[in-house]
Design an enzyme around this catalytic site. Structure first.
Site, short mmCIF file in Angstrom:
data_model
loop_
_atom_site.label_atom_id
_atom_site.label_comp_id
_atom_site.label_asym_id
_atom_site.label_seq_id
_atom_site.Cartn_x
_atom_site.Cartn_y
_atom_site.Cartn_z
N ARG A 292 0.82 -1.22 0.00
CA ARG A 292 0.00 0.00 0.00
C ARG A 292 0.85 1.27 0.00
O ARG A 292 0.34 2.35 -0.30
CB ARG A 292 -0.92 0.01 1.22
CG ARG A 292 -2.11 -0.92 1.10
CD ARG A 292 -3.18 -0.59 2.14
NE ARG A 292 -4.36 -1.40 1.94
CZ ARG A 292 -4.65 -2.50 2.63
NH1 ARG A 292 -3.82 -2.90 3.58
NH2 ARG A 292 -5.75 -3.18 2.38
N PHE A 422 -8.50 2.22 -5.24
CA PHE A 422 -7.43 1.23 -5.40
C PHE A 422 -7.01 0.62 -4.06
O PHE A 422 -6.92 1.31 -3.04
CB PHE A 422 -6.17 1.93 -5.95
CG PHE A 422 -5.99 1.78 -7.45
CD1 PHE A 422 -6.74 0.90 -8.20
CD2 PHE A 422 -5.02 2.54 -8.09
CE1 PHE A 422 -6.54 0.78 -9.56
CE2 PHE A 422 -4.82 2.42 -9.47
CZ PHE A 422 -5.58 1.53 -10.20
N GLU A 423 -6.73 -0.68 -4.06
CA GLU A 423 -6.11 -1.38 -2.93
C GLU A 423 -6.84 -1.15 -1.61
O GLU A 423 -6.24 -1.01 -0.55
CB GLU A 423 -4.63 -0.98 -2.81
CG GLU A 423 -3.82 -1.36 -4.05
CD GLU A 423 -2.38 -0.91 -3.97
OE1 GLU A 423 -1.91 -0.61 -2.86
OE2 GLU A 423 -1.72 -0.88 -5.02
N GLY A 424 -8.16 -1.12 -1.69
CA GLY A 424 -9.00 -0.89 -0.52
C GLY A 424 -9.60 0.49 -0.55
O GLY A 424 -8.90 1.49 -0.39
#
Length: 637
Positions: A292, A422-424
């Site tokens: 992240r 993105f990514e959560g």
């Protein structure tokens, strides 16, 4: 149709169980975790960490070469205009070693630290944000990172040299009807002799059209002697049965090579499994803990760009007889953009160096910086568009056609928007961080609020909780911030005192919420979101003050003070809204809206399209679509 092909009927409890079983236990120190418990452990981040000299030397040799290549060989406007990264750019980045920045030298990579890797992403993204996303998806969540953390020595030897040399990888988790709820995953990995047969459809695979190696998450069916569950695999993209059915297009990051990929009885050797069966979500979540950090790097790069554009423009543009920088309405926006740039960069650098030091658990810190950077960078870009006025809404190409400097403010706004997803997504990140923030409470008192826990467990939990809270609650009454602590930080000491006091206050509010709502606390998502937002502001203030103190520069102390004032204002607003808000009314109103009570609001316009599914459906089987994968000339197999 097999059992795993059917859409699984999943309860909330089952979904929660999968995520809970994928979490790691707390074994290492965490500044973020202690902050939410009311313990301001400044010693965990101060003195300001320093990068490893050997890795720093590698970066100092690499970054100037990268800068020169980007400046002389990459036409960011062309990538935006054509929605396409040229083959020669892929080849040039590969020759520089960009696809192996995080891969250890023993496998042919550059072996950069997280700090210098993020600086390289920041630099690359400034040429065109799609390039930063390409390299980030390849190394932060693609094959290199999961293998680095969970791969066998044999897997590393087989795959990492290929990736370091310029092959591209992708991470495939999401499905058309599965986002942040992996319990509903339908892609199956059926055990066969020597391996598995993979079948399913994956959506939004960044790099999916160009990748030669894939990390794929799939469900192994449970059977006698086999617990099954979600499992991670390295898959060769040229394997028989794989079809790249679509390259998806988006409002921003137009050069992104993002796919819909179908698997139809794709054989994957057993030696390509990453970790044990049923541990795939642990692989995914573990990878994201450091992965992240790449997304905030792109945000910091965008913030720096916004700061430079704003500074140049407000001195040039004159309205009502003076440069617009002199107007207070504009000055406050400039101050917000610049201060935010310094604050977010401070958080990112700190998180990177904590990640490089294996003594720390940074799952909360990495999640906080992802959440914080994506939200504030978007706000800053929006303010830049406002400062630029009509030119902020106009494309750079249109400005150049009129004879003006082409400033792509509208593009940076579009490109940044995805970072909140993105990514959560922001909403998921709030819940993820909140779960980790209350972990200590659940470990001592979870059985008390668990309706399924038997009486004996509840009694034991009550005794355990009584002992913990008898010791813990008194520590929240007074601390170093109550007096003239942190005097060694000079004027910045008052901001650290605020963090210490507010950390204890935040812990009290968290306890108050748990005592009030008990097991229903997980449904108070707005309350939990504000708890997390306050924690993010406190972390940002602490990181910024420690960095400015270590710099010894008056300019940095001034920026730190400006940022801390703004962050404290945001934190105080969030504190006020913990118990004075419209949450209950909003939920009631939302229920009525969804039920159609206010459908008359939609009268008087042409309705949106009514044909097609809201969520695409799919069935396993061979593809009926043309394969649209892109094979890069520089990759020879």
């Amino acid at each position: 149709m097999t059992a795993t092909d059917a859409k699984p009927q999943v309860t909330a409890a089952q979904a929660r169980e999968i995520l809970e079983s994928s979490r790691d236990e707390w074994k290492k120190p965490s500044f973020g975790k202690q902050l939410f418990l009311g313990r301001f452990r400044l010693d965990l981040i101060s003195p300001w960490p320093q990068p490893d000299p050997e890795k720093a030397a590698r970066a100092e040799a690499f970054l100037p070469k990268l800068r020169e290549y980007l400046a002389n060989n990459v036409d960011g406007a062309q990538i935006e205009r054509e929605s396409f990264i040229p083959d020669d750019v892929f080849a040039g980045l590969a020759e520089l070693g960009c696809f192996g920045m995080k891969i250890d030298p023993e496998y042919g990579g550059l072996g950069l630290s997280n700090l210098h890797y993020c600086r390289a992403l920041m630099l690359t993204g400034s040429a065109n944000p799609s390039l930063g996303a390409l390299l980030s998806a390849h190394q932060s969540i693609g094959v290199p990172q999961p293998l680095k953390m969970f791969g066998t020595p044999e897997q590393k030897k087989r795959f990492l040299p290929r990736l370091a040399a310029g092959e591209v990888s992708a991470f495939l988790l999401t499905e058309p009807d599965v986002g942040s709820d992996p319990a509903r995953m339908r892609t199956s990995a059926t055990p066969v002799e020597g391996g598995y047969k993979l079948s399913g459809v994956k959506l939004w695979a960044t790099n999916g059209t160009v990748a030669t190696l894939l990390v794929v998450l799939a469900r192994v069916p449970k059977s006698e002697g086999r617990k099954g569950g979600i499992t991670a695999f390295v898959v060769e993209s040229e394997s028989a049965g794989i079809t790249v059915e679509r390259r998806n297009a988006f409002m921003g990051l137009r050069g992104l090579e993002n796919s819909v990929t179908r698997f139809d009885d794709v054989f994957v050797p057993a030696e390509n499994r990453i970790g044990e069966e049923g541990r795939g979500m642990r692989v995914a979540l573990g990878t994201l803990n450091t992965g992240r950090l790449s997304l905030p790097a792109s945000c910091v790069g965008a913030l720096k760009w916004c700061t430079g554009v704003a500074r140049g423009w407000v001195n040039e543009r004159v309205q009502m007889g003076v440069p617009i920088a002199k107007h207070e309405a504009i000055a406050t926006k400039i101050a917000f953009i610049a201060a935010t740039t310094y604050g977010v960069e401070s958080m990112l650098d700190l998180c990177c160096m904590l990640a490089d030091d294996d003594r720390n658990d940074i799952r909360i810190e990495a999640a906080l910086i992802k959440l914080y950077a994506s939200e504030l960078a978007w706000q800053a870009a929006d303010e830049l568009v406002q400062i630029r006025g009509g030119r902020g809404f106009e494309t750079a190409a249109s400005q150049e056609a009129r004879g003006e400097r082409g400033i792509a403010a509208e593009q940076i706004l579009r490109d940044l928007r995805i970072n909140r997803i993105f990514e959560g997504s922001t909403e998921i990140m709030h819940l993820l961080i909140a779960r980790e923030a209350v972990d200590q409470h659940l470990s001592v008192a979870g059985d008390i609020i668990d309706p399924k826990a038997p009486t004996g467990r509840k009694v034991r939990a009550g005794l355990r909780a009584a002992g913990f809270y008898a010791r813990w609650l008194p520590t929240l009454a007074v601390g170093r911030g109550s007096f003239h602590g942190y005097a060694e930080y000079g004027d910045l000491g008052r901001h650290l005192r605020y963090v210490e006091r507010s950390s204890r206050k935040l812990a009290r509010q968290t306890f108050r919420g748990m005592a009030r709502w008990q097991g229903k606390m997980e449904f108070k998502q707005s309350y939990l979101s504000r708890i997390v937002d306050i924690g993010a502001e406190l972390f940002a203030i602490a990181a910024t003050c420690v960095r400015a103190q270590a710099s010894g520069r008056a300019e940095e102390r001034e920026l730190a003070d400006l940022f801390c004032r703004q962050a404290r204002d945001r934190a105080e607003r969030a504190f006020r809204r913990l118990h004075r808000n419209t949450d209950a009314a909003d939920v009631r109103g939302s229920t009525r809206i969804v039920d159609g009570r206010y459908a008359f609001l939609e009268d008087g316009i042409l309705p949106p399209p009514e044909s097609g599914d809201w969520v695409a459906t799919w069935e396993p089987g061979p593809s009926s679509e043309t394969d649209v994968r892109r094979r890069l000339p520089h990759i020879t197999r």
